[in-house]
Design a protein around this motif. Structure first.
Motif, short mmCIF file in Angstrom:
data_model
loop_
_atom_site.label_atom_id
_atom_site.label_comp_id
_atom_site.label_asym_id
_atom_site.label_seq_id
_atom_site.Cartn_x
_atom_site.Cartn_y
_atom_site.Cartn_z
N ALA A 86 93.00 94.87 83.66
CA ALA A 86 93.83 94.52 82.50
C ALA A 86 93.53 95.53 81.40
CB ALA A 86 93.55 93.10 82.03
N TYR A 87 94.27 96.62 81.40
CA TYR A 87 94.06 97.65 80.38
C TYR A 87 95.30 98.52 80.26
CZ TYR A 87 93.15 100.80 84.33
OH TYR A 87 93.26 101.53 85.48
N LEU A 103 96.28 91.15 67.79
CA LEU A 103 97.21 90.17 68.37
C LEU A 103 96.67 88.75 68.21
CD1 LEU A 103 98.32 91.96 71.65
CD2 LEU A 103 99.77 91.38 69.72
N ARG B 21 102.99 88.49 64.07
CA ARG B 21 102.25 89.05 65.22
C ARG B 21 103.10 89.96 66.10
NH1 ARG B 21 98.18 85.00 65.62
NH2 ARG B 21 97.52 84.87 63.45
N VAL B 24 102.74 93.68 65.68
CA VAL B 24 101.55 94.43 66.09
C VAL B 24 101.86 95.39 67.25
CG1 VAL B 24 99.19 94.23 66.99
CG2 VAL B 24 99.98 92.66 65.22
N PRO B 25 102.46 94.91 68.35
CA PRO B 25 102.79 95.87 69.42
C PRO B 25 103.73 96.96 68.94
CG PRO B 25 103.20 93.60 70.16
CD PRO B 25 102.86 93.53 68.71
N ARG B 27 103.84 98.28 65.92
CA ARG B 27 103.09 99.27 65.14
C ARG B 27 102.30 100.22 66.06
NH1 ARG B 27 99.55 96.31 62.45
NH2 ARG B 27 97.75 97.50 63.08
N TYR B 28 101.69 99.64 67.09
CA TYR B 28 100.92 100.48 68.02
C TYR B 28 101.84 101.43 68.79
CZ TYR B 28 96.42 98.37 67.20
OH TYR B 28 95.24 98.00 66.62
N GLU B 31 102.53 104.29 66.55
CA GLU B 31 101.37 105.18 66.46
C GLU B 31 101.32 106.12 67.66
OE1 GLU B 31 97.61 103.22 65.82
OE2 GLU B 31 98.35 102.25 64.01
N GLU B 32 101.63 105.55 68.83
CA GLU B 32 101.59 106.35 70.05
C GLU B 32 102.69 107.41 70.02
OE1 GLU B 32 102.92 105.04 73.80
OE2 GLU B 32 102.33 107.07 74.35
N ALA B 109 103.84 100.56 80.34
CA ALA B 109 102.41 100.80 80.11
C ALA B 109 101.63 99.49 80.13
CB ALA B 109 102.22 101.49 78.76
N ASP B 110 102.25 98.41 79.68
CA ASP B 110 101.55 97.11 79.66
C ASP B 110 101.53 96.47 81.03
OD1 ASP B 110 101.22 97.45 76.96
OD2 ASP B 110 103.04 96.35 76.43
N ALA B 115 97.95 94.59 81.71
CA ALA B 115 97.56 94.22 80.34
C ALA B 115 98.43 93.09 79.77
CB ALA B 115 97.64 95.44 79.42
N LEU B 118 97.02 89.72 78.84
CA LEU B 118 96.17 89.71 77.64
C LEU B 118 97.00 89.50 76.38
CD1 LEU B 118 93.66 92.59 78.43
CD2 LEU B 118 93.43 90.16 78.87
N TYR B 119 98.22 90.05 76.35
CA TYR B 119 99.12 89.80 75.21
C TYR B 119 99.45 88.30 75.16
CZ TYR B 119 100.45 94.76 74.59
OH TYR B 119 100.46 96.10 74.34
N LEU B 120 99.77 87.76 76.35
CA LEU B 120 100.32 86.40 76.37
C LEU B 120 99.24 85.32 76.30
CD1 LEU B 120 103.19 86.96 78.95
CD2 LEU B 120 103.27 87.12 76.47
N ARG B 122 97.16 85.59 73.90
CA ARG B 122 97.01 85.54 72.43
C ARG B 122 98.16 84.69 71.89
NH1 ARG B 122 93.35 89.03 74.70
NH2 ARG B 122 91.82 89.55 73.14
N LEU B 124 100.98 84.90 71.01
CA LEU B 124 102.20 85.72 71.03
C LEU B 124 103.04 85.27 72.23
CD1 LEU B 124 103.54 88.45 69.84
CD2 LEU B 124 102.56 89.50 71.86
#
Lengths: 309, 300
Positions: A86-87, A103, B21, B24-25, B27-28, B31-32, B109-110, B115, B118-120, B122, B124
């Motif tokens: 998970a990354y 988050l 919230r 947040v994704p 904004r990132y 940035e990328e 990418a997620d 990944a 991990l978002y879900l 939270r 979100l």
């Protein structure tokens, strides 16, 4: 300390398959280990408690939060380390952990600060600016732990935390989990195939078998109980020696070949045993305590007929 | 948890509002994108057309400059619906390329290394996640289309006066509404492709295929079935038809601008059918996203 997990007829179905079959019970403890063979429903139970899988019947509370009605509060209070990778390969370690902390609701500055701290805490301080795609398996496991703890949750769910780790890395992971447990700040639910991992990190164990609860036990209590059981083999004046043991042991049984078994009362160590042996000039060939308590428990649970827990 | 102490401690500080919230994704992702030099340069390049248009509008009303440059403003294109429709078409074409660069990696990418759970886990939701990713594309496309478009409209208004604004008022609405139709349709298609095709170059190629192959398929089915309904498979025709109607231009074959042109005679693909098809494309994209964006893949 209130219950960590409360299950009320919890049932999960995937199509026609019943993965969790009406689980009920209330389980307390600082760190609960989740054991069971492959396909027992451990990960499904974790996913259900985290609100990722909707139960088809019944409900549950995790850390005091109703999984159906308080999903958002539950998620805000929980850190989750999944079993699989998970990354985001293109992100740096610190960027990824910071993203996950944000988050969870931390403001950007606090998230950045805690991301650095969490990465130092798990031993990735030097590698925190490297892209995650270049991390080794052990480092990826550690970064999963870092993202789970960065936002300082009071509930931590670790799914197979030592998966793919070499012995030194496993030791480090176990040490970290024990430190978190010892801090008393977070309650843990740890799923593992490895009995030793659970034994070293948990106070209680919930054993699942084919979607049902096969056993729940307090490991500390089991350890205390088994610490009192002593098996020994003696040479010399065996009858007199065992007769003296009856003065302080609760139960003593022995055979003429010098093998015996005794139960010591709470709070009594093994010193009187050696003193009695010295007095009777008896040679103790073997003294053993039952150390493999969890393994025995696990296999006993696996032999229990379904639902007979 | 201070580094030197190295002990675990719960966080007890302030939290950001839950409604924010999903940003947040986004904004990132920005940035990328900002770190990619080619993308930044391309994005800057999309400002060229608005600057040129602003120059044209300004020069029309600057007699001294016209005299100095010996130019005849009367022979220039009029600043009307046609001018702004061309502007929207050209800028939307550029936004298509920008999205083809920025979009494919947004969800892929997620998903590539798991990944998403991990978002879900939270606070979100999946809706918030999609909204956050859509926000990235919406901001990018907006910066290229309706934002400079409305600035040009305001410039023309300030130079020509309120009478012009009253006469061409629908242009502002058409710019805004037309851009948002494009934003929603394109964003959802790109996110759906990104969720299903994880290799970025291939996802970009699939986006071009969806856009241009649809037109070819539409023409082929028209020829084979001797009908005009095949144009409903052509995204260029669908968007072009909506824009032409919004700008109040006749829906004739060839009307529209750049990539976005009406392919069939008005009435042959009625407006309700065009809108229905656009809604169907959006719903299909959402269904594809819904299928893929799951924290847990249940094996039934």
């Amino acid at each position: 300390m209130g219950p960590l997990i409360e299950l009320d007829g919890l049932e999960v179905r995937f199509g026609y398959r019943r993965i969790l079959q009406g689980l009920s019970g209330s389980f307390s403890g600082q760190a609960i280990g989740l054991l069971g063979p492959n396909g027992a429903g451990k990960t499904t139970l974790i996913h259900t408690l985290l609100g990722l899988v909707a139960p088809s019947a019944g409900t549950a509370r995790f850390g005091g939060f109703d999984i159906r009605r308080q999903s958002r509060q539950l998620k805000a209070a929980t850190g989750y380390m999944p079993e699989n990778d998970a990354y985001i390969a293109s992100m740096t370690g610190v960027g990824f952990v910071r993203l996950m902390a944000e988050l969870a609701g931390l403001p950007p500055e606090a998230a950045m600060e805690r991301a650095h701290e969490a990465l130092f805490y798990v031993g990735l301080g030097e590698a925190r600016y490297r892209r995650l795609g270049t991390y080794s398996t052990g480092m990826k496991q550690m970064v999963k732990l870092a993202q789970a703890i960065a936002h300082g949750p009071r509930l931590l769910v670790l799914d197979e935390p030592t998966n793919g780790l070499d012995p030194p890395a496993r030791e480090r992971m176990i040490k970290l989990i024990r430190q978190i447990r010892a801090s008393g700040q977070a309650r843990l639910l740890i799923s593992s195939h490895l009995l030793r991992d659970v034994e070293e990190t948990c106070d209680q164990v919930l054993i699942l078998k084919e979607g049902r609860i096969a056993a729940f036990c307090d490991l500390d209590e089991e350890r205390r109980t088994h610490r009192r059981w002593v098996e020994l083999e003696a040479r010399g004046a065996v009858p007199a020696f065992f007769e003296e043991l009856r003065r302080f042991a609760l139960e003593v049984s022995w055979m003429p070949n010098g093998r015996g078994r005794l139960t010591l009362p709470d709070g009594l160590g093994t010193r009187p045993l050696y003193e009695a042996a010295a007095r009777h000039n008896v040679q103790l060939v073997r003294v053993s305590y039952k150390r493999d308590s969890l393994e025995e428990l696990f296999f006993r649970a696996m032999e229990t007929p379904d639902g007979d827990s | 948890m201070a580094i030197h102490k190295k002990t675990y401690a719960c966080y007890a500080g302030p939290l950001t509002p839950e409604w924010s919230r999903f940003l947040v994704p986004a904004r990132y992702a920005f940035e990328e994108l900002r770190a990619r030099r080619f993308f930044s340069l391309f994005l800057l390049g999309t400002l060229l057309c608005p600057i040129l248009c602003a120059l044209v509008i300004y020069l029309r009303y600057n007699v001294a400059a016209l005299k100095a440059l010996q130019l005849d403003a009367g022979r220039w294109v009029p600043i009307d619906e046609g001018f702004f429709l061309f502007f929207l078409g050209f800028q939307s074409m550029l936004s298509f390329f920008v999205v083809a660069i920025a979009g494919p990696g947004l969800v892929a990418a997620d998903l590539a290394h798991g990944a998403l759970p991990l978002y879900l886990t939270r606070p979100l939701t999946r809706r918030g996640y999609v909204l956050g990713k859509m926000a990235v594309l919406a901001v990018l496309i907006s910066l290229i289309t309706w934002v400079p478009g409305l600035l040009l409209f305001a410039l023309q208004w300030s130079l020509e006066g309120a009478a012009w604004a009253a006469r061409y008022g629908r242009i502002a609405f058409a710019l805004l509404a037309g851009s948002w139709v494009w934003i929603v349709v394109l964003s959802l298609i790109v996110l759906a492709i990104s969720a299903w095709v994880r290799w970025k170059p291939l996802a970009g190629a699939v986006l071009f295929l969806v856009f241009f192959l649809g037109g070819a398929l539409g023409n082929a089915s028209n020829e084979l079935l001797r009908t005009h309904w095949g144009q409903l498979l052509n995204l260029s025709h669908l968007i072009g038809t909506v824009w032409v109607r919004l700008f109040g231009r006749p829906a004739e074959p060839g009307a529209g601008a750049v990539f976005f042109r009406v392919q069939a005679r008005g009435g042959q693909t009625p407006e309700w059918a065009v809108w229905g098809m656009l809604i169907a494309v959006c719903l299909l994209s959402l269904a594809l996203l819904n299928r893929k964006l799951r924290a847990v893949e249940a094996v039934r």
